[in-house]
Scaffold this motif. Sequence first.
Motif, short mmCIF file in Angstrom:
data_model
loop_
_atom_site.label_atom_id
_atom_site.label_comp_id
_atom_site.label_asym_id
_atom_site.label_seq_id
_atom_site.Cartn_x
_atom_site.Cartn_y
_atom_site.Cartn_z
N SER A 21 1.08 -0.99 -0.06
CA SER A 21 0.11 0.30 -0.28
C SER A 21 1.37 1.24 -0.20
O SER A 21 0.06 2.41 -0.59
CB SER A 21 -1.12 0.45 1.19
N GLN A 22 2.10 1.05 0.42
CA GLN A 22 2.83 2.30 0.47
C GLN A 22 4.60 1.41 -0.49
O GLN A 22 5.03 0.21 -0.36
CB GLN A 22 4.18 2.26 1.54
N PRO A 23 5.03 2.52 -0.90
CA PRO A 23 6.63 2.01 -1.87
C PRO A 23 7.18 1.14 -0.96
O PRO A 23 7.06 0.98 0.88
CB PRO A 23 7.24 3.40 -2.09
N THR A 24 7.81 -0.23 -1.08
CA THR A 24 8.42 -0.49 -0.82
C THR A 24 9.90 -1.96 -1.59
O THR A 24 9.67 -2.42 -2.18
CB THR A 24 7.06 -2.48 -0.23
N THR A 25 10.48 -2.06 -0.72
CA THR A 25 11.87 -2.71 -1.68
C THR A 25 11.54 -4.33 -1.07
O THR A 25 10.38 -4.54 -0.05
CB THR A 25 12.57 -2.38 -1.19
N ALA A 26 12.24 -5.00 -2.89
CA ALA A 26 11.93 -6.07 -2.27
C ALA A 26 12.56 -6.99 -1.41
O ALA A 26 11.55 -7.62 -1.05
CB ALA A 26 12.77 -6.78 -3.77
N GLU A 28 12.71 -5.35 1.78
CA GLU A 28 11.23 -5.56 2.85
C GLU A 28 10.64 -6.81 2.13
O GLU A 28 9.64 -7.55 3.10
CB GLU A 28 11.16 -4.30 2.70
N LEU A 29 9.72 -6.91 1.24
CA LEU A 29 8.47 -8.22 1.08
C LEU A 29 9.62 -9.04 1.70
O LEU A 29 8.16 -10.53 1.64
CB LEU A 29 8.50 -7.57 -0.59
N VAL A 30 10.57 -9.25 0.81
CA VAL A 30 10.94 -10.81 1.44
C VAL A 30 10.48 -11.35 2.80
O VAL A 30 9.99 -11.95 2.54
CB VAL A 30 12.76 -10.99 1.10
N GLU A 31 11.35 -9.84 3.19
CA GLU A 31 11.49 -10.16 5.18
C GLU A 31 9.04 -10.89 5.06
O GLU A 31 8.92 -11.38 6.65
CB GLU A 31 11.79 -9.57 5.89
N ARG A 32 8.32 -9.50 4.72
CA ARG A 32 7.06 -8.99 5.65
C ARG A 32 6.65 -10.85 4.91
O ARG A 32 5.45 -10.58 5.76
CB ARG A 32 6.95 -7.87 4.83
N CYS A 33 6.78 -11.40 4.01
CA CYS A 33 6.06 -11.72 3.12
C CYS A 33 6.38 -13.64 3.25
O CYS A 33 5.45 -14.33 3.10
CB CYS A 33 5.18 -11.47 1.15
N ASP A 34 7.43 -13.70 3.85
CA ASP A 34 8.01 -14.97 3.79
C ASP A 34 8.38 -15.72 2.94
O ASP A 34 7.74 -16.43 2.92
CB ASP A 34 7.81 -15.47 5.24
N ARG A 68 11.31 0.18 -5.16
CA ARG A 68 10.02 0.21 -4.66
C ARG A 68 8.97 0.19 -5.16
O ARG A 68 8.85 0.56 -5.93
CB ARG A 68 9.43 1.59 -3.88
N TYR A 69 8.55 -0.99 -4.90
CA TYR A 69 6.95 -1.59 -5.43
C TYR A 69 5.82 -0.69 -5.02
O TYR A 69 5.85 -1.00 -3.65
CB TYR A 69 7.20 -2.64 -5.82
N GLU A 70 4.73 -0.34 -5.70
CA GLU A 70 3.69 0.04 -5.40
C GLU A 70 2.19 -0.59 -5.62
O GLU A 70 3.09 -0.92 -6.89
CB GLU A 70 3.47 1.56 -5.24
N ARG A 71 1.26 -0.79 -4.84
CA ARG A 71 -0.30 -1.36 -5.66
C ARG A 71 -0.99 -0.07 -6.49
O ARG A 71 -0.62 0.75 -5.29
CB ARG A 71 -1.27 -1.28 -4.18
N ASP A 72 -1.19 -0.56 -7.44
CA ASP A 72 -0.56 0.64 -8.78
C ASP A 72 -3.09 0.43 -8.95
O ASP A 72 -3.38 0.05 -10.19
CB ASP A 72 -0.47 0.24 -10.18
N PHE A 73 -3.69 0.03 -7.91
CA PHE A 73 -4.93 0.06 -7.79
C PHE A 73 -5.67 0.53 -6.83
O PHE A 73 -4.76 0.10 -6.15
CB PHE A 73 -5.55 -0.90 -8.97
N ASP A 74 -6.78 0.79 -6.90
CA ASP A 74 -8.12 1.12 -5.21
C ASP A 74 -9.00 -0.06 -5.49
O ASP A 74 -8.93 -0.25 -4.87
CB ASP A 74 -8.81 2.24 -5.41
N ASP A 75 -9.34 -0.72 -6.90
CA ASP A 75 -10.06 -1.12 -6.42
C ASP A 75 -10.02 -2.69 -8.08
O ASP A 75 -10.28 -2.01 -8.91
CB ASP A 75 -11.80 -1.06 -6.80
N VAL A 76 -10.84 -3.51 -7.76
CA VAL A 76 -10.84 -4.69 -8.96
C VAL A 76 -12.17 -4.85 -9.60
O VAL A 76 -12.87 -5.71 -8.01
CB VAL A 76 -9.81 -6.44 -9.40
N LEU A 77 -13.11 -5.04 -10.55
CA LEU A 77 -14.49 -4.26 -10.91
C LEU A 77 -14.59 -6.01 -11.27
O LEU A 77 -14.07 -6.10 -12.46
CB LEU A 77 -14.85 -4.08 -10.41
N ILE A 78 -14.83 -7.58 -11.44
CA ILE A 78 -15.28 -8.71 -12.12
C ILE A 78 -16.59 -8.19 -11.63
O ILE A 78 -17.24 -8.44 -11.43
CB ILE A 78 -14.96 -9.39 -11.65
N SER A 79 -17.05 -8.43 -13.58
CA SER A 79 -18.59 -8.37 -12.86
C SER A 79 -18.63 -9.37 -14.53
O SER A 79 -17.92 -9.31 -15.23
CB SER A 79 -19.16 -7.18 -13.70
#
Length: 112
Positions: A21-26, A28-34, A68-79
């Motif tokens: 949700s905030q810019p994060t390094t690889a 940090e992601l390795v540690e946080r996401c295991d 740094r990587y950051e989520r690039d969407f607010d919503d995903v709608l499948i219809s």
Amino acid sequence: MTAVLEALDDPDCRAILRETSQPTTATELVERCDIPKSTLYRKLDLLGEASLLRERDTINPEGGRTTRYERDFDDVLISIDETDSFSITVNRPQRTPDERLADIWSTLRDEV
């Protein structure tokens, strides 16, 4: 459409999206996401291909760059419509002029 569904179906990709949700390094992601680093980069590529994650590079004052990587969407709608056709709508956040310029430079860097 398929790339978005594949990414959202993957538990590692969902874990990455929760942490970006905030810019994060690889690192940090390795540690946080295991997630092992080699797996992480494959998942980052999958999320990038689905346009669900954006990559931002910053130049360090002492040299080098940090990605740094950051989520690039607010919503995903499948219809599904009246003809039983599926569609996916990805709603993206509004970008500032600086962010749009950074995206252009990032795209140019990838092409060189």
